[in-house]
Design an enzyme around this catalytic site. Structure first.
Site, PDB file in Angstrom:
ATOM      1  N   GLN A  26     -11.639   7.089  -4.984  1.00  0.00           N
ATOM      2  CA  GLN A  26     -12.372   7.743  -3.774  1.00  0.00           C
ATOM      3  C   GLN A  26     -13.661   8.376  -3.864  1.00  0.00           C
ATOM      4  O   GLN A  26     -14.275   7.960  -4.793  1.00  0.00           O
ATOM      5  CB  GLN A  26     -11.239   8.615  -3.146  1.00  0.00           C
ATOM      6  CG  GLN A  26      -9.916   8.299  -2.864  1.00  0.00           C
ATOM      7  CD  GLN A  26      -9.974   7.273  -1.388  1.00  0.00           C
ATOM      8  OE1 GLN A  26     -10.927   7.485  -0.732  1.00  0.00           O
ATOM      9  NE2 GLN A  26      -8.927   6.746  -1.322  1.00  0.00           N
TER      10      GLN A  26
ATOM     11  N   ASP B 156       0.752  -1.261  -0.146  1.00  0.00           N
ATOM     12  CA  ASP B 156       0.067   0.115  -0.012  1.00  0.00           C
ATOM     13  C   ASP B 156       0.809   1.148  -0.005  1.00  0.00           C
ATOM     14  O   ASP B 156       2.171   1.082  -0.027  1.00  0.00           O
ATOM     15  CB  ASP B 156      -0.910   0.122   1.169  1.00  0.00           C
ATOM     16  CG  ASP B 156       0.032   0.150   2.329  1.00  0.00           C
ATOM     17  OD1 ASP B 156      -0.670   0.729   3.504  1.00  0.00           O
ATOM     18  OD2 ASP B 156       1.323  -0.233   2.719  1.00  0.00           O
ATOM     19  N   SER B 157       0.381   2.387  -0.159  1.00  0.00           N
ATOM     20  CA  SER B 157       0.960   3.661  -0.352  1.00  0.00           C
ATOM     21  C   SER B 157       1.640   4.163   1.217  1.00  0.00           C
ATOM     22  O   SER B 157       2.679   4.963   1.000  1.00  0.00           O
ATOM     23  CB  SER B 157       0.315   4.872  -0.799  1.00  0.00           C
ATOM     24  OG  SER B 157      -0.804   4.822  -0.022  1.00  0.00           O
ATOM     25  N   GLY B 158       0.941   3.885   2.403  1.00  0.00           N
ATOM     26  CA  GLY B 158       1.704   4.476   3.760  1.00  0.00           C
ATOM     27  C   GLY B 158       0.754   5.488   3.820  1.00  0.00           C
ATOM     28  O   GLY B 158       0.377   5.795   5.174  1.00  0.00           O
ATOM     29  N   GLY B 159      -0.278   5.929   2.955  1.00  0.00           N
ATOM     30  CA  GLY B 159      -1.015   6.951   3.508  1.00  0.00           C
ATOM     31  C   GLY B 159      -2.361   6.615   4.323  1.00  0.00           C
ATOM     32  O   GLY B 159      -2.423   7.408   5.582  1.00  0.00           O
ATOM     33  N   PHE B 160      -2.923   5.419   4.314  1.00  0.00           N
ATOM     34  CA  PHE B 160      -3.820   5.055   5.204  1.00  0.00           C
ATOM     35  C   PHE B 160      -3.064   4.963   6.932  1.00  0.00           C
ATOM     36  O   PHE B 160      -3.833   5.590   7.885  1.00  0.00           O
ATOM     37  CB  PHE B 160      -4.352   3.704   4.940  1.00  0.00           C
ATOM     38  CG  PHE B 160      -5.463   3.332   6.006  1.00  0.00           C
ATOM     39  CD1 PHE B 160      -5.074   2.123   6.677  1.00  0.00           C
ATOM     40  CD2 PHE B 160      -6.674   3.955   6.018  1.00  0.00           C
ATOM     41  CE1 PHE B 160      -6.042   1.674   7.540  1.00  0.00           C
ATOM     42  CE2 PHE B 160      -7.563   3.413   7.066  1.00  0.00           C
ATOM     43  CZ  PHE B 160      -7.437   2.422   7.580  1.00  0.00           C
TER      44      PHE B 160
ATOM     45  N   CYS C 202      -5.863 -27.893   6.779  1.00  0.00           N
ATOM     46  CA  CYS C 202      -4.594 -27.155   7.202  1.00  0.00           C
ATOM     47  C   CYS C 202      -3.957 -28.093   8.276  1.00  0.00           C
ATOM     48  O   CYS C 202      -4.533 -28.852   8.802  1.00  0.00           O
ATOM     49  CB  CYS C 202      -5.016 -25.715   7.712  1.00  0.00           C
ATOM     50  SG  CYS C 202      -5.423 -25.686   9.523  1.00  0.00           S
TER      51      CYS C 202
ATOM     52  N   CYS D  82     -11.562 -28.744   7.362  1.00  0.00           N
ATOM     53  CA  CYS D  82     -10.355 -28.046   7.070  1.00  0.00           C
ATOM     54  C   CYS D  82      -9.007 -28.924   6.832  1.00  0.00           C
ATOM     55  O   CYS D  82      -8.801 -29.821   7.566  1.00  0.00           O
ATOM     56  CB  CYS D  82     -10.265 -27.112   8.008  1.00  0.00           C
ATOM     57  SG  CYS D  82      -8.619 -25.904   7.705  1.00  0.00           S
TER      58      CYS D  82
ATOM     59  N   GLY E 172     -11.800   3.991   0.386  1.00  0.00           N
ATOM     60  CA  GLY E 172     -12.142   4.988   1.215  1.00  0.00           C
ATOM     61  C   GLY E 172     -13.706   4.406   1.746  1.00  0.00           C
ATOM     62  O   GLY E 172     -14.304   5.056   2.324  1.00  0.00           O
TER      63      GLY E 172
ATOM     64  N   CYS F  96      -5.547 -28.404  11.693  1.00  0.00           N
ATOM     65  CA  CYS F  96      -6.694 -29.212  11.777  1.00  0.00           C
ATOM     66  C   CYS F  96      -6.332 -30.604  11.452  1.00  0.00           C
ATOM     67  O   CYS F  96      -6.999 -31.567  12.089  1.00  0.00           O
ATOM     68  CB  CYS F  96      -7.962 -28.689  10.949  1.00  0.00           C
ATOM     69  SG  CYS F  96      -8.500 -27.151  11.563  1.00  0.00           S
TER      70      CYS F  96
ATOM     71  N   ASP G 146      -3.151   8.060  -1.839  1.00  0.00           N
ATOM     72  CA  ASP G 146      -4.107   8.626  -1.763  1.00  0.00           C
ATOM     73  C   ASP G 146      -4.509   9.801  -0.772  1.00  0.00           C
ATOM     74  O   ASP G 146      -4.008   9.400   0.257  1.00  0.00           O
ATOM     75  CB  ASP G 146      -5.540   7.742  -2.149  1.00  0.00           C
ATOM     76  CG  ASP G 146      -5.466   6.800  -0.964  1.00  0.00           C
ATOM     77  OD1 ASP G 146      -6.435   5.978  -0.720  1.00  0.00           O
ATOM     78  OD2 ASP G 146      -4.436   6.658  -0.250  1.00  0.00           O
TER      79      ASP G 146
END
Lengths: 422, 343
Positions: free
Chosen positions: A221, A124-128, A338, A336, A248, A341, A178
């Site tokens: 957005q 991600d961009s780091g903005g959030f 995995c 499951c 957003g 399990c 963003d």
């Protein structure tokens, strides 16, 4: 370079260059680092099953991407994550940009080299993070200005800086910076943020030094305002980006508002490009949003809740630390496959979760990732076998016990795309 | 359980414990160690991550102190502790105490376990007479082996400890294994082996892990004098010796023991080499010191997982080297190498 359009067929795998060229129109630049092939469509809803070809391999969609914030999927090794079938996961630009920093990661051969992960990565961009984690951050046209929580220095995260860091990380998909505002915010700030995000998108596109190896996605957005969102869609889809994220949302808004913005967005996004809905990870939300036309999802929920001893199951979740599981000798989920399990009971996990042995957390994390990936796989198979609507009904019945008890927002959303729940 | 000795010399013993396990077909070599667990699981490790470690001991140590509270659950489960903890293939040794958090005296609870081979515990503090009395009396009982207790920590001086251990083992029958608890450092392990001890716990690599450190001591003694000469002439060998000694002498800050490196130190921030050169564990084959450093600095769970894998593998490799050295009559050389690395 470009293969003739007539040679395209949904049966044989298409070379990336051909798809990119055909999607973008004649006379375009170098082949993109991404190719999407729609393998099957629901026919009723907007759900589709695709193959997403990225530099580090093909990803089947719809896909859930686990979040490995600081270059690690918590206590799960890269080898374990790979054997669970994960083909793309997330890293966070903000965290990694702070520690250990882009220069070091670049020296290590990018984030892939640093964490020894040979499948795909999305950053991600780091903005959030900045807006949500930092008490004092200031947004201007330049970028987001803040103080490092580690050494107090003032930092400006601009679109250019964000892309520079992400270029150093070398992720297969990177997100534009963003202007993030809370989904519950109303008024002119929302409009300002929408327009600024478009301008920042253009700056990010220009700043990307590795467009043939790293895919920059736009983030739609516009908050919860259909007019603003449509405007954003209209503008951003004019840009030649390999994919779009619906941003957003997944904040504090109501589910009613949420699904309406999701469906409005997918209605106006191109068919041939992937749609990434950010921050969505609850099982019901995944199923509904696939029906609304989304391909990619990420969320910290499954891995975070695991570390509290909460295991995901088709009927919801099991709080394994609770007394009721002390003598429960079943696995978390009978169906499951995995490693957790296959070998362990709820009773053992209960006991281990009450010790200080971190292995307990890793067991549940492994299971929750497996659960999410299996869910997406089941969704995908049902789309390919033209029985997605039935799958949805079965899923809802299992989760809520009774179709009448399904949350109304989900009922309405599914109804809107031709999947009635009764 | 049947003990078979292949070699006895200068106090130490080399051999195997045979006819172990439910079917009586399993074997354990000694000198050796047990797999340390906490609440029935190797620390930080699930079955998958435990599997990637080489030479995991065939016998797992469980601690009564961590399992006693689950007694009712185990009773109802009915299928035994091995299956309950997801290790149906393993054999178990159950100690009263956890060597990392031993109970203070007087707080021991009384819980009954299923019938199994009973190990007699030898006590006596630092008093020779008491130790001998304990040894002789315990040896009279129909026990399957002996646990030398109370020799860890600061209970007594090193000299006293070794004298007493030797005196005790001299009173014990040859054909039963001798375990010691609370001893884990490589130099101390070798001393105890020379004093007649066969089996140890593996809590030490766990402690190293918890302080963000990685075992880095070399146990690659040089049996071939020509190789040593080559080394002295400056040609780099595949083994760990040269690297290990370099790291020990250039460390500014002294780690907890001289057998480990502290990966939190700043100098590892951009060190892209493996944790220990030449180590073939999952951590060293797949990750760098820089990455483990990053995980430690950011408090990530994976740090514990990777370090535990490395530290266990390193430690189990050490015991393998001990047995090898005994087979080839090279214990002295191994001891010299280890002592060189002791602080």
């Amino acid at each position: 370079m470009a293969a003739p359009r007539e040679s395209q067929s949904t049966r044989s795998p298409e070379p990336m260059a051909a798809v990119a060229a055909s999607a973008a129109g004649p006379g375009t630049r170098a082949p993109a680092a991404l190719a999407l092939r729609v393998v099957a469509e629901c026919g009723r809803s907007k759900a589709r099953a695709c193959e997403l070809r990225l530099p580090h391999g093909t990803v089947a969609t719809p896909v859930f991407m686990p979040v490995g914030t600081q270059g690690t999927m918590k206590g799960v090794t890269a080898a374990q994550l790979d054997s669970l079938g994960c083909r793309i996961c997330l890293g966070n630009t903000y965290h990694l940009g702070m520690r250990p920093g882009p220069e070091l990661i670049q020296k290590a051969g990018g984030l892939h080299g640093f964490m020894n992960w040979n499948q795909n990565l999305l950053t991600d961009s780091g903005g959030f993070q900045m807006v949500s984690l930092l008490a004092l951050s200031e947004v201007t046209e330049e970028g987001v200005r803040f103080r490092s929580p580690y050494d107090g220095t003032e930092i400006l995260l601009s679109p250019e800086k964000s892309v520079e860091i992400q270029n150093a990380l070398g992720s297969d998909i990177m997100m534009q910076l963003d202007d993030v505002v809370s989904s519950t915010l109303t008024g002119s700030r929302v409009e300002e943020a929408m327009h600024r995000s478009i301008r920042w998108l253009d700056r990010c596109i220009s700043a990307n030094r590795r467009p043939d190896q790293q895919n920059l996605f736009a983030i739609i957005q516009g908050g919860l305002d259909p007019v603003l969102r449509s405007k954003c869609l209209e503008e951003m889809t004019k840009r030649d980006v390999p994919g779009f994220a619906i941003g957003g949302l997944s904040g504090g808004e109501s589910k009613e508002q949420f699904w309406k913005m999701v469906t409005l967005s997918t209605d106006q996004l191109p068919r041939e490009k992937p749609r990434y809905l950010m921050g969505v990870g609850y099982a019901t939300d995944l199923v509904v949003c696939v029906a609304l036309g989304c391909d990619m999802f990420d969320c910290v929920f499954p891995t975070r809740t695991a570390r509290f001893g909460s295991a995901l199951v088709p009927t919801g979740n099991l709080q394994l630390k609770k007394k009721q599981f002390a003598k429960d000798f079943q696995p978390i989920d009978e169906a499951c496959t995995c490693p957790t399990c296959q070998r362990h009971t709820r009773a053992f996990l209960h006991a281990l979760l009450h010790s200080n042995n971190t292995a307990a957390l890793h067991h549940v994390t492994t299971h929750n990732i497996a659960y999410q990936l299996r869910l997406m796989d089941a969704i995908r198979t049902s789309i390919m076998e033209h029985r997605f609507p039935d799958f949805v009904r079965d899923f809802m019945k299992t989760m809520y016990g009774d179709l009448g008890r399904c949350p109304s927002w989900a009922v309405e959303a599914l109804e809107s795309v031709g999947i009635p729940l009764n | 359980m049947k003990l078979s000795l292949s070699k006895v010399a200068q106090g130490y013993r080399l051999g195997t414990l045979n006819n172990l396990g439910r079917k009586g077909d399993r074997t354990m070599e000694f000198p050796g160690c047990l797999l340390y667990t906490r609440t029935g699981s190797a620390p930080h490790l699930t079955h998958d991550t435990l599997q990637v470690i080489s030479r995991v001991p065939v016998m797992t140590q469980l601690t009564l102190s961590s399992l006693a509270e689950h007694y009712e659950v185990l009773e109802e489960y009915k299928e035994g502790i091995g299956k309950f903890i997801g290790m149906p293939e393993s054999m178990f040794y159950c100690s009263l105490h956890d060597p990392v958090n031993p109970c203070p005296a007087g707080y021991v609870t009384n819980k009954v376990l299923r019938s199994c081979v009973m190990i007699g515990v030898i006590e006596g503090g630092d008093i020779l007479e008491e130790r001998l009395r304990s040894a002789r009396e315990t040896a009279k009982r129909p026990v399957g082996g002996f646990l030398l207790d109370g020799f860890h920590g600061d209970a007594m001086t090193k000299e006293t400890r070794l004298q007493l251990i030797s005196a005790v083992t001299a009173e014990l029958p040859e054909d039963k294994p001798r375990l010691i608890c609370g001893i884990g450092q490589p130099d101390e392990v070798l001393e105890c082996i020379e004093a007649g001890v066969d089996l140890f716990e593996s809590f030490f690599p766990y402690q190293v892990t918890e302080r963000g450190c990685a075992l880095s001591f070399s146990f690659d003694y040089q049996p071939n004098p020509e190789d040593t000469l080559l080394q002295q002439n400056g040609e780099k060998e595949e083994g760990e010796i040269g690297d290990c000694i370099d790291k020990v002498t250039t460390t500014k800050r002294v780690p907890e023991t001289s057998f480990e490196i502290n990966l939190k130190e700043k100098k590892y921030r951009d060190d892209f080499g493996p944790v220990v050169e030449g180590c073939s564990c999952y951590c060293c084959k797949n990750h760098s010191r820089a990455y483990v450093h990053h995980l430690l600095v950011t408090n990530e769970l994976l740090a514990g997982v990777l370090l535990m894998i490395h530290n266990f593998q390193h430690y189990f490799g050490f015991f393998c080297a001990i047995r090898e050295a005994l087979r080839k009559d090279r214990l002295g050389q191994l001891k010299e190498l280890i002592c060189r690395q002791a602080s």
